[in-house]
Design an enzyme around this catalytic site. Structure first.
Site, PDB file in Angstrom:
ATOM      1  N   ASP A 237      16.218  53.914 -22.395  1.00  0.00           N
ATOM      2  CA  ASP A 237      17.868  53.930 -22.456  1.00  0.00           C
ATOM      3  C   ASP A 237      18.401  54.908 -21.989  1.00  0.00           C
ATOM      4  O   ASP A 237      18.500  56.283 -22.617  1.00  0.00           O
ATOM      5  CB  ASP A 237      17.716  53.239 -23.910  1.00  0.00           C
ATOM      6  N   GLU A 303      16.821  54.604 -17.420  1.00  0.00           N
ATOM      7  CA  GLU A 303      17.305  53.735 -16.800  1.00  0.00           C
ATOM      8  C   GLU A 303      18.824  54.400 -16.854  1.00  0.00           C
ATOM      9  O   GLU A 303      19.246  54.810 -18.070  1.00  0.00           O
ATOM     10  CB  GLU A 303      18.431  53.051 -18.237  1.00  0.00           C
TER      11      GLU A 303
HETATM   12  C1  NOJ Z   1      21.459  49.942 -22.126  1.00  0.00           C
HETATM   13  C2  NOJ Z   1      20.278  49.177 -22.378  1.00  0.00           C
HETATM   14  O1  NOJ Z   1      20.501  48.467 -21.440  1.00  0.00           O
HETATM   15  C3  NOJ Z   1      22.167  47.521 -22.967  1.00  0.00           C
HETATM   16  O2  NOJ Z   1      21.496  47.103 -22.952  1.00  0.00           O
HETATM   17  C4  NOJ Z   1      22.597  48.653 -24.211  1.00  0.00           C
HETATM   18  O3  NOJ Z   1      23.889  48.010 -24.556  1.00  0.00           O
HETATM   19  C5  NOJ Z   1      23.149  50.122 -23.999  1.00  0.00           C
HETATM   20  N1  NOJ Z   1      22.243  50.832 -23.458  1.00  0.00           N
HETATM   21  C6  NOJ Z   1      23.373  50.591 -25.184  1.00  0.00           C
HETATM   22  O4  NOJ Z   1      21.593  51.661 -25.758  1.00  0.00           O
END
Ligand code: NOJ
Length: 591
Positions: A237, A303
């Site tokens: 993440d 990500e």
């Molecule tokens: C990316 C995640 O996919 C999202 O859902 C989340 O709110 C943010 N990161 C913070 O962790």
């Protein structure tokens, strides 16, 4: 939580498994080794996939009971969004204990059972890792609040003194991605107004300080904890956010997840001080070493919302992660030249570091592509729909989504699917009073947020909560149209979106499209010109033709049509001529 999964009368259950196993989830291991280079990975959003105990929130036993669906669909792996202990202020992306399961989702034993069952069924399991921030309920943050400025406990997070005579102003004017300031002031243990802590997201998600060796060691240990339990990989993440520029320099622009403009600024631009800093790569080299101690091709997928793609490629260098989500494709307008450019730029950037491309059209943070592609917005990542917005035409959105999907699944590399896209689910205009995404409140209702793509998915039209669980309970309201689109309404129905996905995944495997390394654009002797809005490519033994223009495309005589995203047209004057209508994609052989 009940340990017996009972997600209502099941459409695809364990009883079907012997049949399903006749179709292996993976093909020739030699051709696909390592597995992640070409895998189709299905994202399960645990709270919305299948509810085993009927409380309206999906859970791990519910997922385990539905795993045969993923085998039948034909994916290689699942990625589970967070199911760890969490107060759920950001749907589990606020983790209070990285080594346990939230009681809403089950127990650690349920997680073990899920991984074991998935492996029995030939599915790999990727779990989410949330390293940029913890929950404010994490033991470390509680200890930090109870400790003095300058203490070891505060040193794990980004606490700073405020500006102004009495420290009453935040240390910088950084904004939170979810709206509002990125700093919150704490009350010190003695009751006086105190320091400020950084949170790039919700106030309940304090950012960790990755210059602390304790933080580094802790996450190595968390990786090992889940690797020891058998998981095959991690989705990382906010992978571009862990390290902040030295001294936390001022940045007063609105904060978006993306670093760099989509139009593609040069690599020379300075990234915002919270994104894409050089120091993140050292962290991932350390993680790679941890994974390399394990057998079985374990993987990391970033990500990382960074541009240009040459910056993204740095996350997947040989000694870092294996994959990164390619959001350039997701945000591209559905136009032949734009998509072709996105595909070419992706492949060039990733080839340069020997990493496979990945493709994705939907996830739990974006408007589902069956709706997004029906909006008048030209690509990008629009805000979710409100009930008072003009609603896009569902049929147009679905038609365009199916065309985009068939193009995506023909491309070499890995592909990510988001639960429910195989049913063609639209995004939902969730009523304001039911919204749960923290962006809604933090933006003072200026941003609708991401609830619309997170509504529990339908399995059976006539069951309570459309088969999501054994009761009517659903943490977000399901629209009536979800009943029409339920799995049991599409299964074995020729031409349904579900059967299109299933056929595409089967053919992708049979034709080894994921591992093909010879993709070349073609204009099919002038019949498929990019200037006319048509994109055609030869890849392996197949030709994919996406007609995104306004005129029918005459398909080559003699070519076998393997799969098509909509109906083919016929020429009244020449019944032998097959026409590919606008917003339709076909897979051909022998063209
Ligand atoms: C990316 C995640 O996919 C999202 O859902 C989340 O709110 C943010 N990161 C913070 O962790």
């Amino acid at each position: 939580m009940s340990s017996t999964p009972s997600p209502g009368p099941s459409t695809t259950t364990d009883a079907d498994v012997p049949d399903l196993l006749a179709v292996p989830a993976t093909s020739d291991p030699d051709a696909r080794s390592p597995w992640w280079r070409s895998a189709v990975i299905y994202q399960v959003y645990p709270r919305s996939f299948a509810d085993g105990d009927g409380d309206g929130i999906g859970d791990l036993p519910g997922i385990t009971a539905r795993l045969p669906h993923l085998v039948e669909l034909g994916v290689d792996a699942l990625w589970l969004s967070p199911f760890y202990t969490s107060p759920q202020h950001d749907a589990g992306y606020d983790v209070a204990d990285y080594r346990d399961v939230d009681p809403r989702f089950g127990t650690l034993a349920d997680a073990d059972a899920l991984v074991a069952r998935a492996h029995e069924l030939g599915l790999r399991v990727v779990v989410d890792l949330v390293p940029n921030h913890t929950s404010w309920d994490h033991a470390w943050f509680r200890a930090a609040l109870a400790s003095a400025p300058g203490s070891r406990e505060r040193g794990r997070y980004l606490f700073r003194d405020g500006r102004g005579e009495h420290g009453e102003l935040p240390p910088t004017s950084w904004r939170s991605v979810f709206g509002g300031p990125a700093w919150t002031r704490v009350t010190e243990p003695d009751g006086t107004p105190g320091q400020w802590y950084l949170h790039l997201f919700d106030v309940s998600q304090p950012d960790l300080d990755w210059s602390s060796s304790e933080v580094v060691e802790e996450f190595h240990d968390v990786l090992r904890f889940w690797l020891d339990r058998g998981v095959d990989g991690f989705r990382v993440d906010v992978a571009h956010g862990l390290v902040k520029a030295d001294g936390l320099p001022e940045w007063d622009a609105a904060l978006e997840m993306i670093s760099g403009s989509l139009a593609g600024e040069g690599e020379a631009r300075t990234p915002p001080p919270m994104w894409d800093q050089e120091g993140v790569h050292e962290i991932y080299r350390g993680w790679r070493k941890v994974l390399d101690d394990y057998d079985g091709d374990r993987m990391l997928v970033a990500e990382a919302w960074v541009q240009p793609l040459s910056r993204l490629a740095r996350y997947v260098r040989a000694d870092e992660m294996q994959q990164a989500f390619n959001f350039a494709y997701l945000v591209s307008p559905l136009r032949a030249q734009d998509l072709r450019d996105a595909v070419d730029a992706t492949r060039a950037a990733l080839d340069a570091v020997g990493a496979p491309a990945t493709w994705v059209l939907s996830n739990h943070d974006v408007v589902r592509h069956a709706t997004r592609l029906g909006l008048s917005t030209d690509g990008g990542n629009p805000d979710g729909l409100s009930t008072s917005d003009p609603q896009p035409d569902a049929a147009t959105g679905l038609r365009r989504a199916r065309a985009a999907t068939l193009l995506m699944l023909a491309l070499p590399g890995g592909a990510y699917l988001y639960q429910g896209e195989e049913l063609g689910l639209p995004d939902v205009a969730v009523p304001d009073d039911a919204r749960q995404d923290p962006t809604w409140e933090r933006s003072e209702h200026a941003v609708n947020g991401r609830d619309g793509c997170r509504v529990p998915i339908p399995w059976e039209k006539d069951a309570p909560s459309f088969g999501f669980g054994p009761t009517d309970a659903s943490w977000l309201p399901q629209p009536a149209v979800y009943g029409e689109l339920a799995l049991d309404q599409q299964r074995d129905v020729p031409g349904s979106t579900y059967e299109m996905y299933r056929a595409a995944l089967r053919l992708r495997r049979e034709l080894a499209l994921g591992t093909a390394d010879d993709l070349a654009w073609t204009d099919l002797d002038g019949a498929a010109r990019v200037e006319d809005g048509v994109l055609a490519a030869r890849t392996g033994a197949a030709v994919v033709v996406a007609n995104l223009g306004e005129q029918d495309v005459v398909l080559p005589t003699g070519a076998e049509v393997l799969l098509v995203s909509g109906d083919l047209g016929a020429d009244a004057t020449d019944p032998g001529r097959r026409l590919l209508p606008p917003m339709t994609t076909a897979w051909l052989r022998g063209a």
